[in-house]
Motif scaffolding. Structure first.
Motif, PDB file in Angstrom:
ATOM      1  N   THR A 285     112.087 -25.360  15.682  1.00 36.71           N
ATOM      2  CA  THR A 285     110.894 -25.970  16.244  1.00 36.71           C
ATOM      3  C   THR A 285     111.152 -26.489  17.650  1.00 36.71           C
ATOM      4  OG1 THR A 285     109.278 -27.763  15.956  1.00 36.71           O
ATOM      5  CG2 THR A 285     111.525 -28.165  15.161  1.00 36.71           C
ATOM      6  N   PRO A 286     110.131 -26.484  18.511  1.00 35.62           N
ATOM      7  CA  PRO A 286     110.277 -27.154  19.803  1.00 35.62           C
ATOM      8  C   PRO A 286     110.236 -28.678  19.678  1.00 35.62           C
ATOM      9  CG  PRO A 286     108.504 -25.511  19.850  1.00 35.62           C
ATOM     10  CD  PRO A 286     108.845 -25.753  18.430  1.00 35.62           C
ATOM     11  N   PHE A 287     109.914 -29.177  18.462  1.00 31.35           N
ATOM     12  CA  PHE A 287     109.648 -30.609  18.292  1.00 31.35           C
ATOM     13  C   PHE A 287     110.569 -31.257  17.250  1.00 31.35           C
ATOM     14  CE2 PHE A 287     105.602 -28.161  18.529  1.00 31.35           C
ATOM     15  CZ  PHE A 287     105.346 -28.344  19.883  1.00 31.35           C
ATOM     16  N   PRO A 288     111.860 -31.144  17.368  1.00 28.94           N
ATOM     17  CA  PRO A 288     112.732 -31.707  16.326  1.00 28.94           C
ATOM     18  C   PRO A 288     112.576 -33.215  16.150  1.00 28.94           C
ATOM     19  CG  PRO A 288     114.005 -31.082  18.261  1.00 28.94           C
ATOM     20  CD  PRO A 288     112.642 -30.507  18.445  1.00 28.94           C
ATOM     21  N   ASP A 289     112.335 -33.943  17.230  1.00 33.21           N
ATOM     22  CA  ASP A 289     112.184 -35.388  17.105  1.00 33.21           C
ATOM     23  C   ASP A 289     110.945 -35.756  16.302  1.00 33.21           C
ATOM     24  OD1 ASP A 289     114.474 -35.710  18.613  1.00 33.21           O
ATOM     25  OD2 ASP A 289     113.386 -35.900  20.512  1.00 33.21           O
ATOM     26  N   ARG A 290     109.892 -34.963  16.417  1.00 37.78           N
ATOM     27  CA  ARG A 290     108.648 -35.226  15.691  1.00 37.78           C
ATOM     28  C   ARG A 290     108.844 -35.126  14.185  1.00 37.78           C
ATOM     29  NH1 ARG A 290     103.675 -31.364  17.110  1.00 37.78           N
ATOM     30  NH2 ARG A 290     104.090 -32.266  19.174  1.00 37.78           N
ATOM     31  N   TYR A 291     109.740 -34.213  13.768  1.00 43.32           N
ATOM     32  CA  TYR A 291     109.878 -33.917  12.346  1.00 43.32           C
ATOM     33  C   TYR A 291     111.121 -34.540  11.709  1.00 43.32           C
ATOM     34  CZ  TYR A 291     106.488 -30.304  13.639  1.00 43.32           C
ATOM     35  OH  TYR A 291     105.390 -29.640  14.116  1.00 43.32           O
ATOM     36  N   ARG A 292     111.936 -35.208  12.488  1.00 44.76           N
ATOM     37  CA  ARG A 292     113.226 -35.672  11.979  1.00 44.76           C
ATOM     38  C   ARG A 292     113.085 -36.598  10.773  1.00 44.76           C
ATOM     39  NH1 ARG A 292     117.526 -34.539  14.545  1.00 44.76           N
ATOM     40  NH2 ARG A 292     116.385 -34.253  16.497  1.00 44.76           N
TER      41      ARG A 292
ATOM     42  N   ASP B  30     118.775 -28.840   8.574  1.00 39.88           N
ATOM     43  CA  ASP B  30     119.108 -28.898   9.996  1.00 39.88           C
ATOM     44  C   ASP B  30     117.848 -28.651  10.825  1.00 39.88           C
ATOM     45  OD1 ASP B  30     121.860 -29.254   9.456  1.00 39.88           O
ATOM     46  OD2 ASP B  30     122.126 -27.085   9.272  1.00 39.88           O
ATOM     47  N   LEU B  31     117.754 -29.330  11.954  1.00 41.13           N
ATOM     48  CA  LEU B  31     116.676 -29.102  12.908  1.00 41.13           C
ATOM     49  C   LEU B  31     117.262 -28.422  14.133  1.00 41.13           C
ATOM     50  CD1 LEU B  31     114.888 -32.500  12.475  1.00 41.13           C
ATOM     51  CD2 LEU B  31     113.694 -30.316  12.357  1.00 41.13           C
ATOM     52  N   HIS B  32     116.745 -27.250  14.459  1.00 40.63           N
ATOM     53  CA  HIS B  32     117.223 -26.498  15.612  1.00 40.63           C
ATOM     54  C   HIS B  32     116.125 -26.450  16.652  1.00 40.63           C
ATOM     55  CE1 HIS B  32     119.490 -23.557  17.930  1.00 40.63           C
ATOM     56  NE2 HIS B  32     118.392 -22.830  18.018  1.00 40.63           N
ATOM     57  N   ARG B  33     116.400 -26.961  17.843  1.00 43.61           N
ATOM     58  CA  ARG B  33     115.395 -27.003  18.895  1.00 43.61           C
ATOM     59  C   ARG B  33     115.185 -25.610  19.483  1.00 43.61           C
ATOM     60  NH1 ARG B  33     113.297 -31.119  21.937  1.00 43.61           N
ATOM     61  NH2 ARG B  33     114.894 -32.564  21.187  1.00 43.61           N
ATOM     62  N   GLU B  34     113.960 -25.111  19.371  1.00 42.10           N
ATOM     63  CA  GLU B  34     113.613 -23.828  19.973  1.00 42.10           C
ATOM     64  C   GLU B  34     113.543 -23.986  21.482  1.00 42.10           C
ATOM     65  OE1 GLU B  34     109.755 -20.875  20.107  1.00 42.10           O
ATOM     66  OE2 GLU B  34     110.157 -21.974  18.250  1.00 42.10           O
ATOM     67  N   GLN B  35     114.220 -23.103  22.186  1.00 43.81           N
ATOM     68  CA  GLN B  35     114.298 -23.189  23.640  1.00 43.81           C
ATOM     69  C   GLN B  35     113.252 -22.278  24.282  1.00 43.81           C
ATOM     70  OE1 GLN B  35     116.283 -25.367  25.214  1.00 43.81           O
ATOM     71  NE2 GLN B  35     116.989 -26.046  23.190  1.00 43.81           N
ATOM     72  N   PRO B  36     112.521 -22.784  25.282  1.00 40.48           N
ATOM     73  CA  PRO B  36     111.542 -21.921  25.966  1.00 40.48           C
ATOM     74  C   PRO B  36     112.232 -20.815  26.748  1.00 40.48           C
ATOM     75  CG  PRO B  36     111.764 -24.022  27.106  1.00 40.48           C
ATOM     76  CD  PRO B  36     112.545 -24.141  25.833  1.00 40.48           C
ATOM     77  N   LEU B  37     111.567 -19.705  26.865  1.00 36.86           N
ATOM     78  CA  LEU B  37     112.090 -18.590  27.644  1.00 36.86           C
ATOM     79  C   LEU B  37     111.486 -18.639  29.040  1.00 36.86           C
ATOM     80  CD1 LEU B  37     111.939 -15.638  25.095  1.00 36.86           C
ATOM     81  CD2 LEU B  37     113.833 -17.198  25.570  1.00 36.86           C
ATOM     82  N   GLY B  38     112.287 -18.948  30.037  1.00 39.32           N
ATOM     83  CA  GLY B  38     111.802 -19.003  31.409  1.00 39.32           C
ATOM     84  C   GLY B  38     110.684 -20.002  31.556  1.00 39.32           C
ATOM     85  N   ALA B  39     109.611 -19.577  32.203  1.00 36.75           N
ATOM     86  CA  ALA B  39     108.468 -20.458  32.437  1.00 36.75           C
ATOM     87  C   ALA B  39     107.376 -20.237  31.400  1.00 36.75           C
ATOM     88  CB  ALA B  39     107.905 -20.222  33.837  1.00 36.75           C
ATOM     89  N   ALA B  40     107.756 -19.660  30.258  1.00 39.72           N
ATOM     90  CA  ALA B  40     106.747 -19.298  29.263  1.00 39.72           C
ATOM     91  C   ALA B  40     106.168 -20.506  28.551  1.00 39.72           C
ATOM     92  CB  ALA B  40     107.350 -18.335  28.231  1.00 39.72           C
ATOM     93  N   GLY B  41     106.837 -21.639  28.598  1.00 39.92           N
ATOM     94  CA  GLY B  41     106.350 -22.815  27.886  1.00 39.92           C
ATOM     95  C   GLY B  41     106.882 -22.870  26.468  1.00 39.92           C
ATOM     96  N   LEU B  42     106.399 -23.850  25.706  1.00 37.88           N
ATOM     97  CA  LEU B  42     106.948 -24.085  24.377  1.00 37.88           C
ATOM     98  C   LEU B  42     106.472 -23.063  23.348  1.00 37.88           C
ATOM     99  CD1 LEU B  42     106.664 -27.968  24.080  1.00 37.88           C
ATOM    100  CD2 LEU B  42     108.722 -26.618  24.452  1.00 37.88           C
ATOM    101  N   PHE B  43     105.218 -22.643  23.427  1.00 35.66           N
ATOM    102  CA  PHE B  43     104.630 -21.860  22.358  1.00 35.66           C
ATOM    103  C   PHE B  43     104.736 -20.377  22.673  1.00 35.66           C
ATOM    104  CE2 PHE B  43     102.295 -25.911  22.722  1.00 35.66           C
ATOM    105  CZ  PHE B  43     102.726 -26.493  21.540  1.00 35.66           C
TER     106      PHE B  43
END
Length: 207
Positions: free
Chosen positions: A49-56, A64-77
């Motif tokens: 998820t891009p939001f690990p703190d939200r769901y912790r 385990d919570l793994h932070r999804e990393q944005p690709l370039g300037a594509a943003g979170l989603f």
């Protein structure tokens, strides 16, 4: 057979109007319910998820919570294909159970029944339900070795799991011949996407 589980929780929930992962079903946040069910079928369980703190605070301590990393300037989603690829990088088992976070009718017994079919799938890169609409990519099993072809697809600009799967050797899950079990398996594919979907789910909750 040991398998890991990936739960993808990276969407915008735009049709629901609020975060689907936090919706209470039977008093339990939907993401927590998904984690609890996955943990009875697989280990480790990783939430991508891009939001690990939200769901912790709502996921079980063993997940385990793994932070999804944005690709370039594509943003979170960026869609589930990116989340799946990033999750596959952090697990080690040959087969991985992959689930969306918005499946309110998941059942441990159905998933375990499907899991027994993995031994009969020696060559496909995925074992997934298939309906008239196509593959159901976020309620099934992927072989970890599919990662290079998925990353190549993503790097080429692809984001649709359906399009990628149509180019890959995928085996369809055989639904149970027992009418009740088959109905339960088909129900697991229901996504809670809209307020109307949520109302339907809650109408079936016991008082």
């Amino acid at each position: 057979m040991a398998i890991a589980a990936l739960i993808l929780a990276g969407g915008q929930s735009s049709r629901m109007g609020r975060d689907k992962a936090l919706l209470p079903i039977h008093g339990i946040p939907l993401l927590r319910q998904t984690c609890d069910i996955a943990a009875q079928c697989a280990a480790p369980v990783v939430v991508v998820t891009p939001f690990p703190d939200r769901y912790r605070t709502i996921v079980p301590p063993a997940c385990d919570l793994h932070r999804e990393q944005p690709l370039g300037a594509a943003g979170l989603f960026q869609g589930p294909a990116v989340g799946l690829a990033q999750g596959l990088r952090v697990v080690l088992t040959e087969w991985v159970l992959v689930l969306a976070c918005d499946l309110p009718y998941l059942r441990v017994d159905c998933l375990r029944r499907w899991q027994t079919q993995l031994a009969l799938a020696p060559t496909p890169i995925a074992l997934l339900p298939r309906t008239a609409k196509g593959w159901e990519p976020l309620c099934g099993f992927y072989r970890r070795e599919c990662l290079p072809t998925l990353e190549e697809f993503i790097h080429g600009g692809g984001r649709s799991l359906q399009r990628w799967l149509e180019t890959q050797p995928v085996q369809a899950i055989a639904f149970s011949a027992h009418p009740v079990e088959r109905e339960q398996e088909q129900a697991m594919l229901f996504n809670c996407n809209t307020p109307a979907d949520l109302a339907q789910v809650r109408s079936l909750e016991l008082p």
